[in-house]
Design a protein around this motif. Structure first.
Motif, PDB file in Angstrom:
ATOM      1  N   MET A  39       0.871  -1.170   0.000  1.00  0.00           N
ATOM      2  CA  MET A  39       0.000   0.000   0.000  1.00  0.00           C
ATOM      3  C   MET A  39       0.914   1.227   0.000  1.00  0.00           C
ATOM      4  N   ASP A  40       1.443   1.543  -1.180  1.00  0.00           N
ATOM      5  CA  ASP A  40       2.423   2.628  -1.239  1.00  0.00           C
ATOM      6  C   ASP A  40       2.135   3.668  -2.323  1.00  0.00           C
ATOM      7  N   MET A  41       0.962   3.609  -2.919  1.00  0.00           N
ATOM      8  CA  MET A  41       0.570   4.617  -3.902  1.00  0.00           C
ATOM      9  C   MET A  41      -0.105   5.756  -3.133  1.00  0.00           C
ATOM     10  N   VAL A  42       0.352   6.993  -3.342  1.00  0.00           N
ATOM     11  CA  VAL A  42      -0.180   8.137  -2.598  1.00  0.00           C
ATOM     12  C   VAL A  42      -0.964   9.047  -3.531  1.00  0.00           C
ATOM     13  N   CYS A  43      -2.167   9.397  -3.122  1.00  0.00           N
ATOM     14  CA  CYS A  43      -3.008  10.308  -3.901  1.00  0.00           C
ATOM     15  C   CYS A  43      -2.421  11.714  -3.794  1.00  0.00           C
ATOM     16  N   PRO A  44      -2.169  12.387  -4.923  1.00  0.00           N
ATOM     17  CA  PRO A  44      -1.597  13.736  -4.862  1.00  0.00           C
ATOM     18  C   PRO A  44      -2.587  14.786  -4.352  1.00  0.00           C
ATOM     19  N   CYS A  46      -5.357  14.142  -1.852  1.00  0.00           N
ATOM     20  CA  CYS A  46      -5.759  14.023  -0.442  1.00  0.00           C
ATOM     21  C   CYS A  46      -4.733  13.263   0.400  1.00  0.00           C
ATOM     22  N   LEU A  47      -3.678  12.776  -0.238  1.00  0.00           N
ATOM     23  CA  LEU A  47      -2.594  12.029   0.419  1.00  0.00           C
ATOM     24  C   LEU A  47      -3.032  10.689   0.985  1.00  0.00           C
ATOM     25  N   ALA A  48      -4.167  10.165   0.518  1.00  0.00           N
ATOM     26  CA  ALA A  48      -4.592   8.824   0.926  1.00  0.00           C
ATOM     27  C   ALA A  48      -3.623   7.810   0.318  1.00  0.00           C
ATOM     28  N   CYS A  60     -10.825  10.318  -3.368  1.00  0.00           N
ATOM     29  CA  CYS A  60     -11.413  11.662  -3.335  1.00  0.00           C
ATOM     30  C   CYS A  60     -11.893  12.124  -4.711  1.00  0.00           C
ATOM     31  N   GLU A  61     -12.007  11.191  -5.656  1.00  0.00           N
ATOM     32  CA  GLU A  61     -12.410  11.528  -7.026  1.00  0.00           C
ATOM     33  C   GLU A  61     -11.521  12.629  -7.601  1.00  0.00           C
ATOM     34  N   LYS A  62     -10.209  12.429  -7.416  1.00  0.00           N
ATOM     35  CA  LYS A  62      -9.191  13.338  -7.960  1.00  0.00           C
ATOM     36  C   LYS A  62      -9.382  14.768  -7.473  1.00  0.00           C
TER      37      LYS A  62
END
Length: 86
Positions: A39-44, A46-48, A60-62
């Motif tokens: 689990m190492d992919m980070v959303c740019p 919301c940082l989830a 967060c739907e981008k």
């Protein structure tokens, strides 16, 4: 008919992996059907953190969905009354 075979195959794979009958002696981490990555992919936006196979933007739907920040948790006061039961 194809869908029925696919479901049966999925059920068999889950059963083999111990979903239905857990066997403590089996090393489930070594089974390729259970390898989902780190689990190492980070959303740019919301940082989830998500797994590599998850759809980007699922959190967060981008950036379209913005949640209120989670309030900081306060430690209980030493002076707070302690409930007694019984």
């Amino acid at each position: 008919r194809q869908q029925s075979r696919s479901r049966a195959s999925a059920r068999a794979a889950l059963s083999m992996c111990g979903f239905m009958n857990y066997t403590p002696e089996l090393d489930y981490g070594s089974l390729p059907t259970l390898q989902i990555g780190h689990m190492d992919m980070v959303c740019p936006h919301c940082l989830a953190v998500r797994f590599p196979g998850e759809r980007p933007g699922i959190c967060c739907e981008k950036g379209k969905i913005k949640l209120a920040p989670i309030p900081a948790r306060h430690e209980p006061s030493q002076d707070a009354p302690v409930p007694h039961y019984g």
